[in-house]
Design an enzyme around this catalytic site. Sequence first.
Site, short mmCIF file in Angstrom:
data_model
loop_
_atom_site.label_atom_id
_atom_site.label_comp_id
_atom_site.label_asym_id
_atom_site.label_seq_id
_atom_site.Cartn_x
_atom_site.Cartn_y
_atom_site.Cartn_z
N LYS A 57 52.55 104.71 80.64
CA LYS A 57 52.84 103.38 81.17
C LYS A 57 53.77 103.39 82.39
CE LYS A 57 50.81 100.42 78.23
NZ LYS A 57 49.92 99.33 78.66
N SER A 82 54.45 95.74 73.56
CA SER A 82 54.78 96.20 72.20
C SER A 82 55.69 97.41 72.23
CB SER A 82 53.49 96.55 71.44
OG SER A 82 52.81 97.61 72.08
N GLU A 208 39.18 103.37 69.99
CA GLU A 208 39.97 102.30 69.39
C GLU A 208 40.15 102.55 67.90
OE1 GLU A 208 39.16 98.11 71.46
OE2 GLU A 208 37.33 98.94 70.62
N GLY A 212 41.08 97.48 65.27
CA GLY A 212 41.32 96.85 66.57
C GLY A 212 40.20 97.13 67.55
N ASP A 214 38.30 95.30 69.51
CA ASP A 214 37.94 94.16 70.37
C ASP A 214 37.12 94.59 71.59
OD1 ASP A 214 40.68 95.25 70.87
OD2 ASP A 214 40.52 94.05 72.67
N SER A 308 48.01 109.62 75.39
CA SER A 308 48.70 108.57 76.14
C SER A 308 50.20 108.48 75.92
CB SER A 308 48.07 107.20 75.84
OG SER A 308 48.17 106.89 74.46
#
Length: 325
Positions: A57, A82, A208, A212, A214, A308
């Site tokens: 990030k 989060s 995923e 979750g 989506d 990640s």
Amino acid sequence: MTTTTPPVTLDDIRDAAARLKGVAHRTPVLRSRTLDERVGAEVFLKCENFQRVGAFKFRGAYNAASRLTPEQLARGIAAYSSGNHAQAVALAARELGATAVIVMPEDTPASKQAATAGYGAEIVTYDRYTGDRVAIGEALAAERNLALIPPYEHPHVMAGQGTAALELLEEAGELGALMAPVGGGGLIAGCATAAKGLNAAIRVIGVEPEAGDDTRRSLEAGRRVTIPVPRTIADGQAAETPGELTFSVNRRLVDEIALVSDDEIREAMRFAFERLKIVIEPSGATPLAALLAGRAGTLPHRVGVIVSGGNIDAERFAQLCATGT
């Protein structure tokens, strides 16, 4: 004939890489003979758990924050997250001499809240199961006249995240497939843009948690689908719906989505600790979990994986790996 300009391009990612040089870490690419034998492919792990703030990030947060005007930086930066984006914006703001206010779920792991505060940010909490973090963040930014940097719905954020794949491909060479976790979709959007920009034939696989999915549902439906707030150990992937910008990229460039269970994520965390001697948080372990559990189908000879992040405290890590709860 009309054309739509994509929100992020390979040139944008290369520009972000130049901006991040000497600021973000060029993280290591690890190999494991045991892993290769287990999955039947040569696997190249891009370890963003060694990035500043412990996750990819920082790339997107700094790329976006560094483009703000001096006046905007003087007023401060807002974000909602989060955990990992929260820390990334907090550190980017500190590096640039700005202040940061971060909207975080009240059940965010304590280690992530502490790290965010440690970088000097003010934290505003909310209930993720009843509150709308986007609305809260936008209202806060408007009230205090702050520059808002969202966790994925931003071209500069996506471009920054794509530099992880750019570095991986520079080091590993040509790959047949690239795997990355999918939450809001910014990481895989940037990475897919980099990968497909360099090799249109590469297979891009998002991963995923089962609870979750989506993005998987959205890709199948051809439109953004909203699901209930996911309850999964992969807290960084607890998205309810893909981002509008990220989905516009991912529906073009992501070839498939693999799903993994929480148990498979735990097994991947254990494997990484025991065999690779690295700590990975649940969200960062999902692509490795998909590989180990055979969720990615028939693999090409050479596979790249974006690990990640590694932001998890020792107690929680031990609990997940030892007891599976």
